[in-house]
Design a protein around this motif. Structure first.
Motif, PDB file in Angstrom:
ATOM      1  N   GLN A 169     119.883  65.348 166.229  1.00  0.00           N
ATOM      2  CA  GLN A 169     119.115  66.040 166.723  1.00  0.00           C
ATOM      3  C   GLN A 169     118.880  65.191 168.348  1.00  0.00           C
ATOM      4  N   ARG A 170     119.935  64.052 168.818  1.00  0.00           N
ATOM      5  CA  ARG A 170     119.451  63.542 169.234  1.00  0.00           C
ATOM      6  C   ARG A 170     120.415  62.818 170.284  1.00  0.00           C
ATOM      7  N   ALA A 171     121.511  62.528 169.251  1.00  0.00           N
ATOM      8  CA  ALA A 171     122.628  61.743 170.027  1.00  0.00           C
ATOM      9  C   ALA A 171     123.324  62.645 171.158  1.00  0.00           C
ATOM     10  N   THR A 172     123.900  61.247 171.798  1.00  0.00           N
ATOM     11  CA  THR A 172     124.504  61.494 173.227  1.00  0.00           C
ATOM     12  C   THR A 172     126.272  59.935 172.924  1.00  0.00           C
ATOM     13  N   ARG A 173     126.693  60.811 174.224  1.00  0.00           N
ATOM     14  CA  ARG A 173     127.285  59.452 174.389  1.00  0.00           C
ATOM     15  C   ARG A 173     127.021  58.503 174.573  1.00  0.00           C
ATOM     16  N   ASP A 174     125.437  58.182 175.219  1.00  0.00           N
ATOM     17  CA  ASP A 174     124.658  57.226 175.363  1.00  0.00           C
ATOM     18  C   ASP A 174     124.938  56.065 174.231  1.00  0.00           C
ATOM     19  N   SER A 175     124.640  56.993 173.197  1.00  0.00           N
ATOM     20  CA  SER A 175     124.065  56.251 171.775  1.00  0.00           C
ATOM     21  C   SER A 175     125.140  55.821 171.370  1.00  0.00           C
ATOM     22  N   GLN A 202     139.476  48.405 169.021  1.00  0.00           N
ATOM     23  CA  GLN A 202     138.602  48.785 169.898  1.00  0.00           C
ATOM     24  C   GLN A 202     138.867  49.577 170.836  1.00  0.00           C
ATOM     25  N   THR A 203     138.666  51.210 170.924  1.00  0.00           N
ATOM     26  CA  THR A 203     139.103  51.511 172.191  1.00  0.00           C
ATOM     27  C   THR A 203     138.127  52.189 172.958  1.00  0.00           C
ATOM     28  N   TRP A 204     136.697  51.907 172.618  1.00  0.00           N
ATOM     29  CA  TRP A 204     135.455  51.733 173.626  1.00  0.00           C
ATOM     30  C   TRP A 204     134.361  50.953 172.385  1.00  0.00           C
ATOM     31  N   GLU A 205     133.727  50.674 174.310  1.00  0.00           N
ATOM     32  CA  GLU A 205     132.470  49.535 174.222  1.00  0.00           C
ATOM     33  C   GLU A 205     131.697  49.653 174.911  1.00  0.00           C
ATOM     34  N   LYS A 206     129.829  49.565 174.630  1.00  0.00           N
ATOM     35  CA  LYS A 206     129.394  49.835 175.833  1.00  0.00           C
ATOM     36  C   LYS A 206     129.181  47.880 176.272  1.00  0.00           C
ATOM     37  N   SER A 207     130.080  48.548 177.652  1.00  0.00           N
ATOM     38  CA  SER A 207     130.436  46.918 178.603  1.00  0.00           C
ATOM     39  C   SER A 207     131.304  47.588 179.571  1.00  0.00           C
ATOM     40  N   GLU A 208     130.478  46.044 180.339  1.00  0.00           N
ATOM     41  CA  GLU A 208     131.322  46.745 182.109  1.00  0.00           C
ATOM     42  C   GLU A 208     132.549  47.075 181.850  1.00  0.00           C
ATOM     43  N   THR A 209     133.655  45.951 180.829  1.00  0.00           N
ATOM     44  CA  THR A 209     134.954  46.266 180.880  1.00  0.00           C
ATOM     45  C   THR A 209     135.244  47.807 180.964  1.00  0.00           C
TER      46      THR A 209
END
Length: 490
Positions: free
Chosen positions: A425-431, A441-448
């Motif tokens: 119902q709610r998720a987006t890439r920001d989740s 690891q191909t993505w992490e919510k980090s500055e890198t």
């Protein structure tokens, strides 16, 4: 030996009816080695890195089961959304973005919303360089951390106009008539040349294929664009080489009408009659299917891929998801390079697919687990080699995504609600907190990783500006589009 243990609050393995709590996943050399309690796994692998977070919902990485790797939406280049048959005429405005650049940028955006595998339907910049383009495509996706199913296209008829093309051309005023006719070349290569091309691509990517990053499929571009002889030759080759076939089919009502005028029956019934329909083939879009078509597909084991945002944006229609689910069809979800907000957000696409099914009213609901399975194991089933497992199970490649529970529950959600229902119902890439493919690891919510995406975005924009300096893409297609509109409207 590289090993680590992921300990989320909730784990959904892609097949269970609900999430599991207090379950951890031991990953060893890119493979799920064991699923069990945290204490059990840490005792079994005491030197493994521990990745634990009570905010995580862990589930299989998603499969974008039909896309084009454009890198940038056609809207950016003055080709607005409109009916497919008109929209295609406007694609001459697009710059020829190098495929590595486009697919690297697209791949990073896909990884950022939990996608681990993409099926890439190739639009060549130069037909004479398809092999090099496809190798560059695969390496762009791989460097972004995404597996790719590569589909080099083939067509041999009906380019630009499906039916009565000579009549259409005769209706055009000069000089448009001459220029339009001069731009048509139905058969760019023979079928022998196409199969040689496929073998050359496979040879050029043999290392990536062996590593499980790439699969090659045969790709007749669409039913109206490929002759029966070509389709049957592809089927023979595919079965002999353990390959699958993927094509656009029944995206619009005009394509359905083409089949009726050509054979007096639907594409699916015709394909059943000639022996092309089977478990070796998958169909993108598949909007204009009737009940008999769906029954035949179910019996054959063929796969379907819905492209809901694209079908909305190009005025194509809606996928019969409820009936497909009732029949137990193998279905995936694809962005088609036309995500709802031009952002390649696969999580939002899951929601669009779930909500935009053909049935309305009290019988219009589709279980949210069905659409999540389409996004994972359903999409994975499109690949002949099971390139991505689409599930988290012992012995499978470690392709998974961790979604933030705080993000999807915010600003308020009652305790005890199913997090999978809230995700749909709610998720987006920001989740998305983490994405892993092959245990990497191909993505992490980090500055890198955000800097990596920003650099890729700058690179593709710089390339486009250079291309636009040589050709600004200004094309006045208005007269042609008016004729195309009238032709199909009648």
């Amino acid at each position: 030996m590289k090993e680590f243990i992921v300990v989320p609050k909730y784990l959904w393995d892609g097949s269970a009816a609900a999430v599991a709590e207090h379950q951890a996943v031991l990953i060893r050399d890119g493979v799920v080695a064991k699923i069990g309690g945290k204490e059990q796994l840490t005792a079994e692998a005491p030197s493994a890195q521990l990745m634990e977070n009570e905010d995580w919902l862990m589930l299989p990485a998603f499969v974008d089961a039909h896309d084009h790797g454009r890198g940038m939406s056609p809207v950016s280049f003055g080709a607005p959304d409109q009916a497919l048959e008109m929209w295609l005429q406007d694609l001459n405005k697009l710059p020829a973005i190098p495929h590595y650049t486009a697919c690297y940028y697209d791949g990073i955006r896909l990884a950022s919303c939990g996608v681990g595998t993409v099926l890439h339907s190739h639009n060549p910049n130069d037909f004479s360089k398809i092999k090099d383009e496809m190798i560059a495509t695969a390496r762009g996706y791989k460097d972004a951390g995404v597996r790719s199913i590569l589909c080099p296209l083939y067509l041999d008829q009906n380019k630009r106009i499906y039916y009565n093309r000579d009549q259409f051309i005769a209706s055009l005023p000069e000089p448009l008539r001459t220029s339009f006719a001069a731009g048509i070349r139905d058969q760019i290569m023979t079928m022998d040349q196409y199969l040689e091309l496929v073998e050359a691509i496979r040879d050029g990517l043999k290392e990536e294929i062996a590593q499980g990053w790439v699969e090659i499929q045969l790709h007749p571009n669409g039913g109206q664009w490929c002759s029966d002889g070509a389709l049957l030759r592809m089927k023979e080759y595919a079965l002999a080489h353990g390959m699958n076939i993927h094509l656009h089919l029944l995206e619009t009502q005009y394509q359905a009408e083409y089949a009726q005028r050509t054979w007096g029956k639907s594409f699916i019934k015709h394909y059943q009659d000639i022996g092309f329909l089977g478990s070796w083939v998958s169909f993108a879009h598949a909007v204009w299917l009737d009940e008999e078509d769906l029954q035949l597909i179910a019996a054959s084991g063929a796969r379907l891929v819905t492209n809901p945002s694209s079908n909305l944006r190009l005025r194509s229609g809606t996928f019969n998801m409820r009936r497909a689910a009732q029949l137990g069809l193998h279905c995936g979800i694809g962005l088609d390079g036309c995500a709802f907000d031009d952002d390649q957000d696969y999580l939002r696409e899951i929601r669009v697919a779930w909500l935009n099914n053909r049935h309305n009213g009290v019988d219009g609901n589709v279980p949210y687990l069905d659409v999540l399975k389409m996004a994972t194991s359903g999409g994975a089933s499109v690949a002949a080699s099971q390139l991505s497992p689409g599930v988290i199970r012992e012995g499978a490649n470690a392709d998974f995504v961790c979604v933030s529970l705080n993000k999807i529950f915010s600003p308020y959600t009652d305790p005890g609600l199913d997090p999978l229902a809230i995700l749909v119902q709610r998720a987006t890439r920001d989740s998305v907190e983490l994405t892993f493919v092959n245990g990497v690891q191909t993505w992490e919510k980090s500055e890198t990783f955000r800097n990596k995406e920003a650099q890729a975005e700058k690179q593709i924009c710089d390339v486009i500006r250079q291309l636009r300096a040589a050709d600004d893409g200004k094309r006045d297609n208005s007269v042609l589009l008016a004729h195309v509109h009238d032709f199909y409207a009648k």
